[in-house]
Design a protein around this motif. Sequence first.
Motif, PDB file in Angstrom:
ATOM      1  N   TRP A  42       0.823  -1.215   0.000  1.00  0.00           N
ATOM      2  CA  TRP A  42       0.000   0.000   0.000  1.00  0.00           C
ATOM      3  C   TRP A  42       0.851   1.257   0.000  1.00  0.00           C
ATOM      4  O   TRP A  42       0.481   2.269  -0.597  1.00  0.00           O
ATOM      5  N   GLY A  43       1.992   1.196   0.660  1.00  0.00           N
ATOM      6  CA  GLY A  43       2.891   2.350   0.649  1.00  0.00           C
ATOM      7  C   GLY A  43       3.423   2.625  -0.748  1.00  0.00           C
ATOM      8  O   GLY A  43       3.459   3.772  -1.211  1.00  0.00           O
ATOM      9  N   LYS A  44       3.833   1.549  -1.421  1.00  0.00           N
ATOM     10  CA  LYS A  44       4.312   1.710  -2.801  1.00  0.00           C
ATOM     11  C   LYS A  44       3.199   2.218  -3.709  1.00  0.00           C
ATOM     12  O   LYS A  44       3.416   3.100  -4.543  1.00  0.00           O
ATOM     13  N   ALA A  45       2.017   1.666  -3.538  1.00  0.00           N
ATOM     14  CA  ALA A  45       0.881   2.101  -4.359  1.00  0.00           C
ATOM     15  C   ALA A  45       0.567   3.573  -4.102  1.00  0.00           C
ATOM     16  O   ALA A  45       0.300   4.336  -5.035  1.00  0.00           O
ATOM     17  N   GLY A  46       0.570   3.987  -2.846  1.00  0.00           N
ATOM     18  CA  GLY A  46       0.280   5.379  -2.508  1.00  0.00           C
ATOM     19  C   GLY A  46       1.290   6.339  -3.111  1.00  0.00           C
ATOM     20  O   GLY A  46       0.913   7.359  -3.700  1.00  0.00           O
ATOM     21  N   TRP A  47       2.583   6.029  -2.955  1.00  0.00           N
ATOM     22  CA  TRP A  47       3.609   6.899  -3.527  1.00  0.00           C
ATOM     23  C   TRP A  47       3.507   6.935  -5.044  1.00  0.00           C
ATOM     24  O   TRP A  47       3.657   7.990  -5.662  1.00  0.00           O
ATOM     25  N   LEU A  60       8.521  16.059  -5.601  1.00  0.00           N
ATOM     26  CA  LEU A  60       9.104  16.971  -4.615  1.00  0.00           C
ATOM     27  C   LEU A  60       8.885  16.443  -3.200  1.00  0.00           C
ATOM     28  O   LEU A  60       9.825  16.406  -2.388  1.00  0.00           O
ATOM     29  N   VAL A  61       7.673  16.004  -2.878  1.00  0.00           N
ATOM     30  CA  VAL A  61       7.388  15.464  -1.544  1.00  0.00           C
ATOM     31  C   VAL A  61       8.195  14.187  -1.310  1.00  0.00           C
ATOM     32  O   VAL A  61       8.749  13.985  -0.229  1.00  0.00           O
ATOM     33  N   TYR A  62       8.286  13.322  -2.326  1.00  0.00           N
ATOM     34  CA  TYR A  62       9.047  12.083  -2.174  1.00  0.00           C
ATOM     35  C   TYR A  62      10.515  12.383  -1.875  1.00  0.00           C
ATOM     36  O   TYR A  62      11.121  11.757  -1.007  1.00  0.00           O
ATOM     37  N   LEU A  63      11.084  13.350  -2.590  1.00  0.00           N
ATOM     38  CA  LEU A  63      12.488  13.694  -2.355  1.00  0.00           C
ATOM     39  C   LEU A  63      12.702  14.299  -0.977  1.00  0.00           C
ATOM     40  O   LEU A  63      13.741  14.059  -0.349  1.00  0.00           O
ATOM     41  N   ILE A  64      11.742  15.073  -0.496  1.00  0.00           N
ATOM     42  CA  ILE A  64      11.871  15.659   0.839  1.00  0.00           C
ATOM     43  C   ILE A  64      11.749  14.583   1.909  1.00  0.00           C
ATOM     44  O   ILE A  64      12.544  14.525   2.850  1.00  0.00           O
ATOM     45  N   VAL A  65      10.764  13.703   1.767  1.00  0.00           N
ATOM     46  CA  VAL A  65      10.487  12.699   2.802  1.00  0.00           C
ATOM     47  C   VAL A  65      11.477  11.540   2.763  1.00  0.00           C
ATOM     48  O   VAL A  65      11.942  11.092   3.796  1.00  0.00           O
ATOM     49  N   ARG A  66      11.791  11.052   1.568  1.00  0.00           N
ATOM     50  CA  ARG A  66      12.571   9.817   1.451  1.00  0.00           C
ATOM     51  C   ARG A  66      13.895   9.996   0.711  1.00  0.00           C
ATOM     52  O   ARG A  66      14.537   9.016   0.329  1.00  0.00           O
ATOM     53  N   GLY A  67      14.338  11.218   0.498  1.00  0.00           N
ATOM     54  CA  GLY A  67      15.547  11.477  -0.280  1.00  0.00           C
ATOM     55  C   GLY A  67      16.807  10.896   0.316  1.00  0.00           C
ATOM     56  O   GLY A  67      17.646  10.348  -0.390  1.00  0.00           O
TER      57      GLY A  67
END
Length: 129
Positions: A42-47, A60-67
């Motif tokens: 579900w995490g992969k699907a959400g992202w 942008l959010v992905y790079l900030i949260v998981r960069g």
Amino acid sequence: MDDYPLLNLFWTMLWLFLWVMWFFLLFKVITDIFRDHELHGWGKAGWLILVLLLPYIGVLVYLIVRGKSMSQRDVKQAQANEKAFQDYVQKAAGPRSSPAEELAKLSSLKEQGHLTQQEFDKAKEKLLA
């Protein structure tokens, strides 16, 4: 050529470069989503939905949260690739024998008459060097 000045050419090239870099970043993020073993279904699907439906905000959010963890996964993948390459080279090169084993082989070749004393001495000297 008069209707398309040089400045417009540079402007077009800049936009083309930014467009290519955007797709590179987008594919890098999507690849990282699927490569992450800590992130489940579900995490992969959400992202993935966020990145595909709202691409600029999602990336942008992905790079900030998981960069930061993204770069750690890259390093881990590079180390795994390096280890796999080293293992392959070791396997392809075959097992390495010790100098004592090589000396015993040389001695048996000399005893069988395949090597002269001079060839044996030269090979022994090379082996022990």
